[in-house]
Design a protein around this motif. Structure first.
Motif, PDB file in Angstrom:
ATOM      1  N   MET A 155       0.848  -1.199   0.000  1.00  0.00           N
ATOM      2  CA  MET A 155       0.000   0.000   0.000  1.00  0.00           C
ATOM      3  C   MET A 155       0.885   1.251   0.000  1.00  0.00           C
ATOM      4  O   MET A 155       1.777   1.395   0.839  1.00  0.00           O
ATOM      5  N   SER A 156       0.671   2.135  -0.973  1.00  0.00           N
ATOM      6  CA  SER A 156       1.530   3.313  -1.096  1.00  0.00           C
ATOM      7  C   SER A 156       1.150   4.358  -0.051  1.00  0.00           C
ATOM      8  O   SER A 156      -0.011   4.495   0.324  1.00  0.00           O
ATOM      9  N   ARG A 157       2.153   5.085   0.407  1.00  0.00           N
ATOM     10  CA  ARG A 157       1.939   6.139   1.396  1.00  0.00           C
ATOM     11  C   ARG A 157       1.711   7.473   0.678  1.00  0.00           C
ATOM     12  O   ARG A 157       2.392   7.783  -0.307  1.00  0.00           O
ATOM     13  N   ARG A 158       0.760   8.260   1.156  1.00  0.00           N
ATOM     14  CA  ARG A 158       0.490   9.556   0.553  1.00  0.00           C
ATOM     15  C   ARG A 158       1.665  10.500   0.790  1.00  0.00           C
ATOM     16  O   ARG A 158       2.325  10.468   1.836  1.00  0.00           O
ATOM     17  N   ALA A 159       1.936  11.347  -0.214  1.00  0.00           N
ATOM     18  CA  ALA A 159       3.075  12.262  -0.111  1.00  0.00           C
ATOM     19  C   ALA A 159       2.863  13.298   0.995  1.00  0.00           C
ATOM     20  O   ALA A 159       3.813  13.727   1.644  1.00  0.00           O
ATOM     21  N   TYR A 160       1.608  13.706   1.213  1.00  0.00           N
ATOM     22  CA  TYR A 160       1.325  14.727   2.214  1.00  0.00           C
ATOM     23  C   TYR A 160       0.190  14.265   3.116  1.00  0.00           C
ATOM     24  O   TYR A 160      -0.856  13.817   2.639  1.00  0.00           O
ATOM     25  N   GLU A 161       0.394  14.400   4.426  1.00  0.00           N
ATOM     26  CA  GLU A 161      -0.653  14.076   5.397  1.00  0.00           C
ATOM     27  C   GLU A 161      -1.370  15.380   5.739  1.00  0.00           C
ATOM     28  O   GLU A 161      -1.100  16.033   6.758  1.00  0.00           O
ATOM     29  N   VAL A 162      -2.281  15.785   4.859  1.00  0.00           N
ATOM     30  CA  VAL A 162      -2.921  17.094   4.963  1.00  0.00           C
ATOM     31  C   VAL A 162      -4.416  16.919   5.208  1.00  0.00           C
ATOM     32  O   VAL A 162      -5.075  16.155   4.498  1.00  0.00           O
ATOM     33  N   PRO A 163      -4.984  17.620   6.197  1.00  0.00           N
ATOM     34  CA  PRO A 163      -6.438  17.565   6.407  1.00  0.00           C
ATOM     35  C   PRO A 163      -7.176  18.112   5.183  1.00  0.00           C
ATOM     36  O   PRO A 163      -6.603  18.880   4.402  1.00  0.00           O
ATOM     37  N   PRO A 164      -8.433  17.757   5.005  1.00  0.00           N
ATOM     38  CA  PRO A 164      -9.209  18.277   3.880  1.00  0.00           C
ATOM     39  C   PRO A 164      -9.215  19.807   3.857  1.00  0.00           C
ATOM     40  O   PRO A 164      -9.266  20.457   4.908  1.00  0.00           O
ATOM     41  N   LEU A 165      -9.182  20.367   2.649  1.00  0.00           N
ATOM     42  CA  LEU A 165      -9.061  21.813   2.498  1.00  0.00           C
ATOM     43  C   LEU A 165     -10.219  22.553   3.171  1.00  0.00           C
ATOM     44  O   LEU A 165     -10.015  23.616   3.765  1.00  0.00           O
ATOM     45  N   GLU A 166     -11.441  21.997   3.108  1.00  0.00           N
ATOM     46  CA  GLU A 166     -12.579  22.714   3.687  1.00  0.00           C
ATOM     47  C   GLU A 166     -12.442  22.852   5.210  1.00  0.00           C
ATOM     48  O   GLU A 166     -12.913  23.821   5.801  1.00  0.00           O
ATOM     49  N   LEU A 167     -11.777  21.883   5.852  1.00  0.00           N
ATOM     50  CA  LEU A 167     -11.551  21.990   7.293  1.00  0.00           C
ATOM     51  C   LEU A 167     -10.545  23.096   7.598  1.00  0.00           C
ATOM     52  O   LEU A 167     -10.685  23.837   8.578  1.00  0.00           O
ATOM     53  N   LEU A 168      -9.516  23.211   6.759  1.00  0.00           N
ATOM     54  CA  LEU A 168      -8.503  24.251   6.961  1.00  0.00           C
ATOM     55  C   LEU A 168      -9.093  25.638   6.733  1.00  0.00           C
ATOM     56  O   LEU A 168      -8.787  26.577   7.476  1.00  0.00           O
ATOM     57  N   VAL A 169      -9.937  25.786   5.720  1.00  0.00           N
ATOM     58  CA  VAL A 169     -10.569  27.072   5.448  1.00  0.00           C
ATOM     59  C   VAL A 169     -11.473  27.478   6.619  1.00  0.00           C
ATOM     60  O   VAL A 169     -11.470  28.641   7.058  1.00  0.00           O
ATOM     61  N   ALA A 170     -12.242  26.521   7.142  1.00  0.00           N
ATOM     62  CA  ALA A 170     -13.116  26.822   8.280  1.00  0.00           C
ATOM     63  C   ALA A 170     -12.301  27.189   9.512  1.00  0.00           C
ATOM     64  O   ALA A 170     -12.640  28.134  10.240  1.00  0.00           O
ATOM     65  N   PHE A 171     -11.196  26.472   9.751  1.00  0.00           N
ATOM     66  CA  PHE A 171     -10.352  26.767  10.914  1.00  0.00           C
ATOM     67  C   PHE A 171      -9.723  28.152  10.786  1.00  0.00           C
ATOM     68  O   PHE A 171      -9.736  28.938  11.748  1.00  0.00           O
ATOM     69  N   GLU A 172      -9.184  28.492   9.615  1.00  0.00           N
ATOM     70  CA  GLU A 172      -8.541  29.792   9.443  1.00  0.00           C
ATOM     71  C   GLU A 172      -9.536  30.925   9.675  1.00  0.00           C
ATOM     72  O   GLU A 172      -9.228  31.916  10.344  1.00  0.00           O
ATOM     73  N   ALA A 173     -10.748  30.782   9.144  1.00  0.00           N
ATOM     74  CA  ALA A 173     -11.764  31.824   9.315  1.00  0.00           C
ATOM     75  C   ALA A 173     -12.183  31.941  10.785  1.00  0.00           C
ATOM     76  O   ALA A 173     -12.321  33.040  11.326  1.00  0.00           O
ATOM     77  N   ALA A 174     -12.393  30.803  11.440  1.00  0.00           N
ATOM     78  CA  ALA A 174     -12.796  30.825  12.852  1.00  0.00           C
ATOM     79  C   ALA A 174     -11.700  31.410  13.733  1.00  0.00           C
ATOM     80  O   ALA A 174     -11.975  32.164  14.672  1.00  0.00           O
ATOM     81  N   ALA A 175     -10.440  31.077  13.428  1.00  0.00           N
ATOM     82  CA  ALA A 175      -9.326  31.590  14.224  1.00  0.00           C
ATOM     83  C   ALA A 175      -9.118  33.082  13.994  1.00  0.00           C
ATOM     84  O   ALA A 175      -8.779  33.823  14.917  1.00  0.00           O
ATOM     85  N   ARG A 176      -9.328  33.537  12.768  1.00  0.00           N
ATOM     86  CA  ARG A 176      -9.160  34.959  12.457  1.00  0.00           C
ATOM     87  C   ARG A 176     -10.238  35.794  13.138  1.00  0.00           C
ATOM     88  O   ARG A 176      -9.970  36.870  13.671  1.00  0.00           O
TER      89      ARG A 176
END
Length: 315
Positions: A1-22
């Motif tokens: 089983m191949s490993r993903r190059a980046y262990e990144v959360p889904p983009l929509e979660l990051l956008v929601a977090f950035e807006a909530a934190a700002r």
């Protein structure tokens, strides 16, 4: 089983977090990204579960970033900013007339945004993007064109232009002032009131009561109650709502004073050693839209109509 190059959360979660934190508000974040408050809350919970750490402390009517949240916000802002700039570059010159402005939530919400319509009306082709937060942006690295920072007036950063200093004094809603009546005549009467304070973080004493109370020889004053807030604009909205007495910072609150949404119960003000200054990124200083915005900002800061402090200010 191949490993993903980046262990990144889904983009929509990051956008929601950035807006909530700002905004330090799930409700304001939801308004910005066109979701419901509960949907944003679920996205933040999903992100925290994925990372295995809490990103926010949920206080009564307030949000505060945890240490892990502050660290993750910096990385998230940088990553989203890089993606945003790359996407805009690919879309071509149609998006080139944007001005990215970094400042504090208090300055953005109380002073800048209420005045921004005059700039937009005069420059309809310029897209002003406001990034409000407490992280200190590195202008060129983070894609920020203009930064407005709160700094000691006698020690401004190299290249900074002072917009204005500030004067501080207690303010409250007219309704609370009428209700207090004779119980709120002199500064010592604050002992019978609820004070609205900034959430202590070791760096915001001058935004809190640590400047004014000692100047009144009331450093040991014990109020009847205290409400803490993580951002100054939230604190002032609580004062407008009659929840307690805030330390007003003029000219940030000048429009609220003029509209009589806030009043000053005492004729005692203190001149703060701090003020707001403007920095322009070296890569942006020659762009016409940035020059237009900074000229407008400086003119607004110099303009007539800043509310006078109530009585004689003390240095």
């Amino acid at each position: 089983m191949s490993r993903r190059a980046y262990e990144v959360p889904p983009l929509e979660l990051l956008v929601a977090f950035e807006a909530a934190a700002r905004h330090l508000s799930f409700t304001r974040a939801a308004d910005e990204i066109a979701l419901t408050q509960s949907a944003v809350s679920r996205q933040i919970q999903a992100l925290e579960a994925r990372l295995g750490v809490p990103l926010f402390r949920r206080l009564h009517r307030a949000l505060v970033l945890t240490e892990e949240g502050r660290s993750f916000l910096q990385a998230t802002t940088e990553a989203l900013g890089t993606i945003d700039r790359a996407a805009r570059a690919l879309k071509g010159s149609g998006e080139a007339r944007a001005v990215v402005v970094s400042t504090t939530p208090g300055f953005a919400g109380l002073w800048l945004i209420p005045r921004l319509s005059s700039f937009v009306a005069a420059h309809p082709g310029v897209d002003v993007r406001i990034s409000a937060g407490y992280a200190l942006a590195k202008l060129d690295r983070d894609g920020v064109d203009v930064a407005v920072r709160y700094r000691p007036v006698e020690a401004l950063p190299a290249g900074a232009v002072l917009l204005f200093g500030e004067t501080v004094f207690p303010v409250c809603s007219p309704r609370l002032r009428r209700a207090a009546g004779s119980a709120l005549k002199v500064p010592a009467d604050l002992a019978g009131q609820t004070l609205l304070r900034m959430e202590p973080d070791g760096s915001n004493q001058l935004q809190d009561w640590g400047l004014w109370l000692p100047a009144m020889q009331l450093a040991d004053l014990k109020p009847a109650g205290v409400l803490h807030f993580s951002s100054y604009d939230q604190l002032i909205q609580a004062a407008v709502a009659g929840q307690g007495i805030a330390l007003g910072r003029e000219p940030l609150i000048d429009q609220l004073l003029k509209a009589k949404k806030l009043v000053a119960p005492f004729a005692d003000a203190v001149v703060s050693p701090r003020g707001y200054c403007m920095l322009v990124a070296a890569s942006a200083v020659r762009r016409p839209e940035v020059a237009a915005f900074t000229a407008w900002l400086a003119a607004e800061a110099r303009g007539p109509g800043s509310a006078r402090p109530p009585g004689r200010a003390r240095a």
